[in-house]
Scaffold this motif. Structure first.
Motif, mmCIF file in Angstrom:
data_model
loop_
_atom_site.group_PDB
_atom_site.id
_atom_site.type_symbol
_atom_site.label_atom_id
_atom_site.label_comp_id
_atom_site.label_asym_id
_atom_site.label_seq_id
_atom_site.Cartn_x
_atom_site.Cartn_y
_atom_site.Cartn_z
ATOM 1 N N GLU A 196 0.471 -1.342 -0.035
ATOM 2 C CA GLU A 196 -0.371 -0.079 0.292
ATOM 3 C C GLU A 196 0.894 1.082 -0.537
ATOM 4 O OE1 GLU A 196 -4.125 -1.243 2.427
ATOM 5 O OE2 GLU A 196 -2.148 -1.000 3.572
ATOM 6 N N GLU A 197 1.985 1.214 0.945
ATOM 7 C CA GLU A 197 2.519 2.123 0.909
ATOM 8 C C GLU A 197 4.136 2.675 -0.456
ATOM 9 O OE1 GLU A 197 7.197 3.827 3.057
ATOM 10 O OE2 GLU A 197 5.076 3.168 4.125
ATOM 11 N N GLU A 198 3.762 1.554 -1.440
ATOM 12 C CA GLU A 198 4.312 1.577 -2.185
ATOM 13 C C GLU A 198 3.495 2.101 -3.380
ATOM 14 O OE1 GLU A 198 6.869 1.602 -5.410
ATOM 15 O OE2 GLU A 198 7.794 1.322 -3.390
ATOM 16 N N ALA A 199 1.791 2.318 -3.237
ATOM 17 C CA ALA A 199 1.471 2.035 -4.520
ATOM 18 C C ALA A 199 1.224 4.207 -4.224
ATOM 19 C CB ALA A 199 -0.701 1.602 -3.667
ATOM 20 N N ILE A 200 1.491 4.628 -2.535
ATOM 21 C CA ILE A 200 1.126 6.080 -2.754
ATOM 22 C C ILE A 200 2.738 5.953 -2.900
ATOM 23 C CG2 ILE A 200 1.023 7.429 -0.881
ATOM 24 C CD1 ILE A 200 -0.577 5.815 0.816
ATOM 25 N N LYS A 201 3.442 6.039 -2.433
ATOM 26 C CA LYS A 201 4.359 6.218 -3.823
ATOM 27 C C LYS A 201 4.577 6.705 -5.140
ATOM 28 C CE LYS A 201 8.173 4.958 -0.396
ATOM 29 N NZ LYS A 201 9.264 3.924 0.158
ATOM 30 N N GLN A 202 4.237 5.886 -5.807
ATOM 31 C CA GLN A 202 3.656 5.372 -6.999
ATOM 32 C C GLN A 202 3.311 7.192 -7.389
ATOM 33 O OE1 GLN A 202 5.793 4.460 -9.295
ATOM 34 N NE2 GLN A 202 7.212 2.858 -7.813
ATOM 35 N N ALA A 203 1.428 7.128 -6.135
ATOM 36 C CA ALA A 203 1.037 8.309 -7.234
ATOM 37 C C ALA A 203 1.993 9.294 -6.524
ATOM 38 C CB ALA A 203 -0.163 7.209 -6.175
ATOM 39 N N ILE A 204 2.340 9.088 -5.725
ATOM 40 C CA ILE A 204 2.977 11.091 -5.489
ATOM 41 C C ILE A 204 4.148 11.265 -6.893
ATOM 42 C CG2 ILE A 204 4.639 12.002 -4.143
ATOM 43 C CD1 ILE A 204 2.985 11.027 -1.795
ATOM 44 N N ALA A 205 4.540 10.347 -7.121
ATOM 45 C CA ALA A 205 5.698 10.464 -8.486
ATOM 46 C C ALA A 205 5.455 10.635 -9.755
ATOM 47 C CB ALA A 205 6.875 8.423 -8.001
ATOM 48 N N ALA A 206 4.206 9.922 -10.147
ATOM 49 C CA ALA A 206 3.189 10.497 -10.894
ATOM 50 C C ALA A 206 2.983 11.860 -10.782
ATOM 51 C CB ALA A 206 2.115 9.446 -11.356
ATOM 52 N N SER A 207 2.431 12.601 -9.583
ATOM 53 C CA SER A 207 1.437 13.425 -9.904
ATOM 54 C C SER A 207 1.854 15.066 -8.857
ATOM 55 C CB SER A 207 0.722 12.801 -8.735
ATOM 56 O OG SER A 207 -0.676 12.093 -9.827
ATOM 57 N N ALA A 208 3.338 14.379 -9.120
ATOM 58 C CA ALA A 208 3.781 15.705 -7.939
ATOM 59 C C ALA A 208 3.738 17.173 -9.573
ATOM 60 C CB ALA A 208 5.101 15.615 -7.563
#
Length: 306
Positions: free
Chosen positions: A215-227
């Motif tokens: 779940e934390e990895e999914a959050i990291k990927q979402a941040i990296a793609a939208s920052a």
């Protein structure tokens, strides 16, 4: 989304109360017609199920209350207290079973009307098995420690019932009446183990445990793609409190960026995170670019993309 889940979880917890009473009645009836100590031990555990179902219903309702001045982060952790109470009750039930079983080991006897008693207990076990599966699935879906603890406890009750049925069949087939109380002691040992697991999981939740690695990895990927537009993020922290997930991190932006633009990036990040974790509670600390932030931003961005 969170409110819908809370309502469904509370509704499910409510129906667990009459169901627990029904199963208790069946198991006590099985003990009444047989006089089996093992069936009595199974019935005693069902008393715990009744109390735990009532506690779960009350606590899930309390945990769903909105945040207030005294509890600005909400009441989500109340569910962990329900799970701890249930774990303690399981341990008490195991000790009561041992107290009942020891005298029967010294003066064992074969059960009366075994076929009828075993049939009644089998029916109770089937009902519990279906209900436990529903609660565990719902506990996972709604992130409800109370439902999950209740489901795992009832599942241990199912294992107990199966063990009791097999043991009593062996006692009847071999004529060794002592197998009945000895089986009750084994049941107590299994219940103690299940109670320990329930308590351990609940205490872990009270300690602000991070979300699961995937779940934390999914959050990291979402941040990296939208920052896009920011210079990077750092100090990502997550924690889970009952059904709620809290996400906290710092976002570095150019010193000259207008507040409105930084706010738009925050909105985009929040939307992206909630796509992978609906209902997440998100806190983003916006920092202007400076020597300290600049020194860590490249390393952090690479970590989020990994």
């Amino acid at each position: 989304m969170a409110d819908i889940h809370d309502n469904k979880a509370q509704r499910l917890a409510f129906w667990g109360i009459p169901l627990a009473f029904a199963v208790l009645a069946l198991k006590l009836a099985a003990w009444w017609v047989t006089g089996s100590v093992a069936l009595l031990s199974d019935g005693l555990e069902s008393i715990v199920n009744v109390v735990a179902s009532i506690v779960a219903f009350v606590v899930i309702g309390y945990a769903a209350k909105p945040a207030d001045a005294g509890h600005p982060f909400g009441h989500y952790k109340a569910e962990y207290f329900s799970a701890v109470v249930e774990g303690v009750l399981i341990v008490v039930a195991a000790l009561v079973i041992v107290v009942e079983a020891i005298p029967a080991v010294l003066a064992p006897r074969l059960p009366d009307a075994p076929a009828l008693g075993l049939a009644i207990n089998l029916l109770a076990g089937v009902i519990n098995a279906v209900w436990a599966a529903m609660l565990i699935r719902a506990g996972r879906a709604y992130r409800s420690p109370a439902l999950s603890a209740d489901g795992h406890h009832i599942l241990s009750d199912v294992v107990t019932s199966v063990g009791v049925l097999v043991g009593l069949l062996l006692a009847i087939a071999t004529g060794y009446a002592v197998l009945d109380p000895l089986l009750a002691v084994l049941v107590a040992g299994n219940i103690l183990y299940q109670g320990w697991k329930v308590i351990a999981r609940s205490v872990d939740g009270l300690m602000d445990r991070a979300v699961l690695p995937e779940e934390e990895e999914a959050i990291k990927q979402a941040i990296a793609a939208s920052a896009t537009g920011s210079l990077g993020v750092h100090d990502l922290k997550t924690r889970q409190a009952g059904p709620a997930i809290f996400v906290d991190f710092h976002m570095v932006v150019p010193a000259a960026m207008p507040v409105g633009e930084a706010h738009d990036i925050c909105d985009r990040l929040e939307d992206a995170i909630r796509k992978v974790n609906p209902g997440a509670k998100i806190a983003i600390h916006v920092e202007p670019e400076g020597e300290k932030a600049h020194g860590i931003r490249v390393k952090v961005v690479e970590g989020l993309k990994s």
